[in-house]
Motif scaffolding. Structure first.
Motif, PDB file in Angstrom:
ATOM      1  N   ALA A  47       0.829  -1.202   0.000  1.00 36.82           N
ATOM      2  CA  ALA A  47       0.000   0.000   0.000  1.00 36.82           C
ATOM      3  C   ALA A  47       0.870   1.262   0.000  1.00 36.82           C
ATOM      4  O   ALA A  47       0.481   2.286  -0.539  1.00 36.82           O
ATOM      5  CB  ALA A  47      -0.911  -0.004   1.220  1.00 36.82           C
ATOM      6  N   ARG A  48       2.036   1.174   0.634  1.00 35.17           N
ATOM      7  CA  ARG A  48       2.962   2.302   0.658  1.00 35.17           C
ATOM      8  C   ARG A  48       4.298   1.867   0.098  1.00 35.17           C
ATOM      9  O   ARG A  48       4.735   0.735   0.273  1.00 35.17           O
ATOM     10  CB  ARG A  48       3.145   2.820   2.085  1.00 35.17           C
ATOM     11  N   LYS A  49       4.995   2.792  -0.558  1.00 35.98           N
ATOM     12  CA  LYS A  49       6.233   2.457  -1.275  1.00 35.98           C
ATOM     13  C   LYS A  49       7.483   3.085  -0.654  1.00 35.98           C
ATOM     14  O   LYS A  49       8.587   2.708  -0.981  1.00 35.98           O
ATOM     15  CB  LYS A  49       6.156   2.922  -2.730  1.00 35.98           C
ATOM     16  N   THR A  50       7.295   4.058   0.225  1.00 36.08           N
ATOM     17  CA  THR A  50       8.412   4.826   0.766  1.00 36.08           C
ATOM     18  C   THR A  50       8.833   4.259   2.121  1.00 36.08           C
ATOM     19  O   THR A  50       7.987   3.913   2.953  1.00 36.08           O
ATOM     20  CB  THR A  50       8.027   6.307   0.927  1.00 36.08           C
ATOM     21  N   VAL A  51      10.139   4.179   2.339  1.00 33.86           N
ATOM     22  CA  VAL A  51      10.697   3.775   3.628  1.00 33.86           C
ATOM     23  C   VAL A  51      11.499   4.944   4.187  1.00 33.86           C
ATOM     24  O   VAL A  51      12.404   5.457   3.520  1.00 33.86           O
ATOM     25  CB  VAL A  51      11.589   2.527   3.497  1.00 33.86           C
ATOM     26  N   ALA A  52      11.157   5.388   5.394  1.00 33.32           N
ATOM     27  CA  ALA A  52      11.901   6.456   6.053  1.00 33.32           C
ATOM     28  C   ALA A  52      13.174   5.873   6.662  1.00 33.32           C
ATOM     29  O   ALA A  52      13.106   4.906   7.434  1.00 33.32           O
ATOM     30  CB  ALA A  52      11.058   7.105   7.141  1.00 33.32           C
ATOM     31  N   VAL A  53      14.320   6.444   6.303  1.00 31.71           N
ATOM     32  CA  VAL A  53      15.618   5.999   6.832  1.00 31.71           C
ATOM     33  C   VAL A  53      16.232   7.206   7.547  1.00 31.71           C
ATOM     34  O   VAL A  53      16.718   8.133   6.905  1.00 31.71           O
ATOM     35  CB  VAL A  53      16.529   5.473   5.715  1.00 31.71           C
ATOM     36  N   ILE A  54      16.176   7.169   8.874  1.00 31.44           N
ATOM     37  CA  ILE A  54      16.496   8.342   9.694  1.00 31.44           C
ATOM     38  C   ILE A  54      17.868   8.170  10.338  1.00 31.44           C
ATOM     39  O   ILE A  54      18.155   7.129  10.943  1.00 31.44           O
ATOM     40  CB  ILE A  54      15.434   8.523  10.796  1.00 31.44           C
ATOM     41  N   PHE A  55      18.690   9.208  10.222  1.00 31.58           N
ATOM     42  CA  PHE A  55      20.037   9.161  10.779  1.00 31.58           C
ATOM     43  C   PHE A  55      20.225  10.247  11.829  1.00 31.58           C
ATOM     44  O   PHE A  55      20.153  11.438  11.516  1.00 31.58           O
ATOM     45  CB  PHE A  55      21.085   9.340   9.669  1.00 31.58           C
ATOM     46  N   ASP A  56      20.434   9.826  13.069  1.00 26.99           N
ATOM     47  CA  ASP A  56      20.906  10.738  14.106  1.00 26.99           C
ATOM     48  C   ASP A  56      22.434  10.711  14.163  1.00 26.99           C
ATOM     49  O   ASP A  56      23.034  11.579  14.793  1.00 26.99           O
ATOM     50  CB  ASP A  56      20.357  10.334  15.468  1.00 26.99           C
ATOM     51  N   LYS A  57      23.027   9.688  13.539  1.00 33.31           N
ATOM     52  CA  LYS A  57      24.479   9.529  13.497  1.00 33.31           C
ATOM     53  C   LYS A  57      24.902   9.346  12.040  1.00 33.31           C
ATOM     54  O   LYS A  57      24.147   8.798  11.238  1.00 33.31           O
ATOM     55  CB  LYS A  57      24.924   8.317  14.323  1.00 33.31           C
ATOM     56  N   THR A  58      26.109   9.772  11.724  1.00 32.66           N
ATOM     57  CA  THR A  58      26.611   9.607  10.368  1.00 32.66           C
ATOM     58  C   THR A  58      26.828   8.129  10.056  1.00 32.66           C
ATOM     59  O   THR A  58      26.930   7.294  10.952  1.00 32.66           O
ATOM     60  CB  THR A  58      27.931  10.371  10.192  1.00 32.66           C
ATOM     61  N   SER A  59      26.908   7.815   8.771  1.00 33.02           N
ATOM     62  CA  SER A  59      27.125   6.420   8.373  1.00 33.02           C
ATOM     63  C   SER A  59      27.549   6.353   6.919  1.00 33.02           C
ATOM     64  O   SER A  59      27.353   7.305   6.159  1.00 33.02           O
ATOM     65  CB  SER A  59      25.842   5.597   8.551  1.00 33.02           C
ATOM     66  N   THR A  60      28.097   5.219   6.546  1.00 30.97           N
ATOM     67  CA  THR A  60      28.378   4.923   5.141  1.00 30.97           C
ATOM     68  C   THR A  60      27.602   3.684   4.715  1.00 30.97           C
ATOM     69  O   THR A  60      26.691   3.753   3.890  1.00 30.97           O
ATOM     70  CB  THR A  60      29.882   4.703   4.907  1.00 30.97           C
ATOM     71  N   ARG A  61      27.946   2.522   5.302  1.00 32.23           N
ATOM     72  CA  ARG A  61      27.336   1.262   4.888  1.00 32.23           C
ATOM     73  C   ARG A  61      25.827   1.231   5.160  1.00 32.23           C
ATOM     74  O   ARG A  61      25.048   0.745   4.344  1.00 32.23           O
ATOM     75  CB  ARG A  61      28.028   0.080   5.583  1.00 32.23           C
ATOM     76  N   THR A  62      25.416   1.752   6.321  1.00 33.19           N
ATOM     77  CA  THR A  62      23.989   1.733   6.644  1.00 33.19           C
ATOM     78  C   THR A  62      23.203   2.567   5.642  1.00 33.19           C
ATOM     79  O   THR A  62      22.164   2.145   5.120  1.00 33.19           O
ATOM     80  CB  THR A  62      23.760   2.257   8.071  1.00 33.19           C
ATOM     81  N   ARG A  63      23.698   3.753   5.349  1.00 28.22           N
ATOM     82  CA  ARG A  63      23.014   4.643   4.414  1.00 28.22           C
ATOM     83  C   ARG A  63      22.919   4.025   3.027  1.00 28.22           C
ATOM     84  O   ARG A  63      21.848   3.972   2.414  1.00 28.22           O
ATOM     85  CB  ARG A  63      23.781   5.970   4.341  1.00 28.22           C
ATOM     86  N   VAL A  64      24.036   3.549   2.511  1.00 30.39           N
ATOM     87  CA  VAL A  64      24.059   3.033   1.145  1.00 30.39           C
ATOM     88  C   VAL A  64      23.249   1.742   1.033  1.00 30.39           C
ATOM     89  O   VAL A  64      22.466   1.561   0.101  1.00 30.39           O
ATOM     90  CB  VAL A  64      25.510   2.817   0.673  1.00 30.39           C
ATOM     91  N   SER A  65      23.423   0.845   2.006  1.00 28.97           N
ATOM     92  CA  SER A  65      22.749  -0.456   1.909  1.00 28.97           C
ATOM     93  C   SER A  65      21.235  -0.323   2.029  1.00 28.97           C
ATOM     94  O   SER A  65      20.488  -0.975   1.275  1.00 28.97           O
ATOM     95  CB  SER A  65      23.293  -1.421   2.959  1.00 28.97           C
ATOM     96  N   PHE A  66      20.744   0.504   2.936  1.00 28.20           N
ATOM     97  CA  PHE A  66      19.294   0.668   3.036  1.00 28.20           C
ATOM     98  C   PHE A  66      18.740   1.439   1.841  1.00 28.20           C
ATOM     99  O   PHE A  66      17.668   1.110   1.318  1.00 28.20           O
ATOM    100  CB  PHE A  66      18.910   1.364   4.343  1.00 28.20           C
TER     101      PHE A  66
END
Length: 326
Positions: A47-66
């Motif tokens: 029903a919904r297509k968007t996933v909120a990916v919220i960062f309170d801390k910086t990242s590389t692998r988490t950001r790119v992989s999600f």
């Protein structure tokens, strides 16, 4: 944990039972082999297509992989960078959850206090995923277990040793995820830097049901002896920069170098969640050597997290993934 209704969240490693953890890892293998075969966020899937990916801390692998993973599954990642949201200061976590659940298919949050994630999940009718907090790093461990299984062919019965700062989120998740998979988990660090008693007790309870075991020790040799998997993490995490000199001295006997790896099994593999600091927690000859599987481990963040999101959406009744039990 489960909030009201059927929605499933993943806030710590033991939010998956042993059989559920195996289901997610099996799905990750399937999705790695055919990256676009499971599309729970595509036009016909959810029903919904968007996933909120919220960062309170910086990242590389988490950001790119999600980000890549959500896109691979037919959805749109909404990346909210550090300082861009009002969560916890201008607006409560509870109110934020009630807003986001009406707009997105899932909420992925990389934050500090685990309690915030719990509050988010208790007030959300869509899955909430812990992308890292001060106490746990469960998505990383799904990737680690997937990588070990690829290289060893199994998880149950293997011995996994973790050395270094053993009072951090990685040590906690190695304990909990490892025994959930039926592994023998050994954690070694100096006095005062070992897992909290509550985490150890929970791990021992799970191990008693899965055939795994737990060893907490200050002796790195006791942890390493015959281990099938050796893991470590940075000695200086975000926010600990002022303690760097003291930590370098404190953890020096827990460095993973060639001599340390020689105490493990001859075919032992090495894990590091990255970023790594060669010459400190790990020697260059180890992380860049033939026993290192850290690059497979980093890639598998993508596949494991895709499988996790698909599994959570399926189990929450928000999408259908063929081959998974209802």
């Amino acid at each position: 944990m489960t909030s009201p209704g059927t929605v499933r969240h993943f806030l710590k490693d033991t939010d998956l039972t042993p059989s559920e953890q195996a289901e997610v890892l099996d799905l990750a293998v399937r999705m790695k082999a055919a990256p676009y075969s499971v599309q729970p966020l595509a036009a016909e899937g959810s029903a919904r297509k968007t996933v909120a990916v919220i960062f309170d801390k910086t990242s590389t692998r988490t950001r790119v992989s999600f980000s890549a993973g959500v896109s691979d599954m037919g959805g749109t990642p909404l990346i909210i960078n550090p300082g861009e949201a009002q969560i916890g200061h201008k607006e409560s976590v509870e109110d934020t959850a009630k807003v986001l659940e009406r707009m997105v298919a899932a909420i992925v949050w990389r934050t500090g206090a685990h309690e915030g994630l719990v509050d988010m999940a208790l007030n959300s009718r869509v899955p909430v995923v812990n992308a890292l907090c001060d106490d746990y790093h469960p998505c990383q461990l799904l990737a680690d277990l997937l990588t070990v299984r690829e290289h060893k062919g199994r998880l149950a019965g293997l011995t996994m040793a973790y050395l270094g700062d053993a009072a951090n989120n990685m040590a906690n998740s190695y304990l909990l995820a490892g025994v959930t998979a039926g592994m023998h988990v050994r954690i070694a660090g100096p006095e005062g830097y070992l897992p909290a008693a509550g985490i150890v007790a929970e791990a021992e309870d799970v191990a008693a049901r899965t055939g795994g075991s737990v060893l907490i020790t200050v002796d790195p040799v006791a942890a390493l002896e015959g281990a099938d998997v050796v893991a470590t993490d940075t000695w200086v995490s975000m926010g600990q920069e002022d303690e760097k000199a003291a930590r370098m001295q404190l953890f020096r006997d827990y460095s993973v170098d060639a001599a340390a790896m020689a105490k493990a099994a001859a075919d032992a593999v090495f894990l590091h969640c990255l970023p790594a600091y060669r010459g400190y927690e790990v020697a260059a000859e180890v992380i860049d050597g033939p026993q290192s599987i850290v690059w497979d481990e980093a890639e598998n963040r993508l596949h494991a997290q895709k499988a996790l999101l698909a599994w959570l959406l399926h189990r929450s009744g928000q999408a259908v993934v063929d081959g998974l039990p209802v």
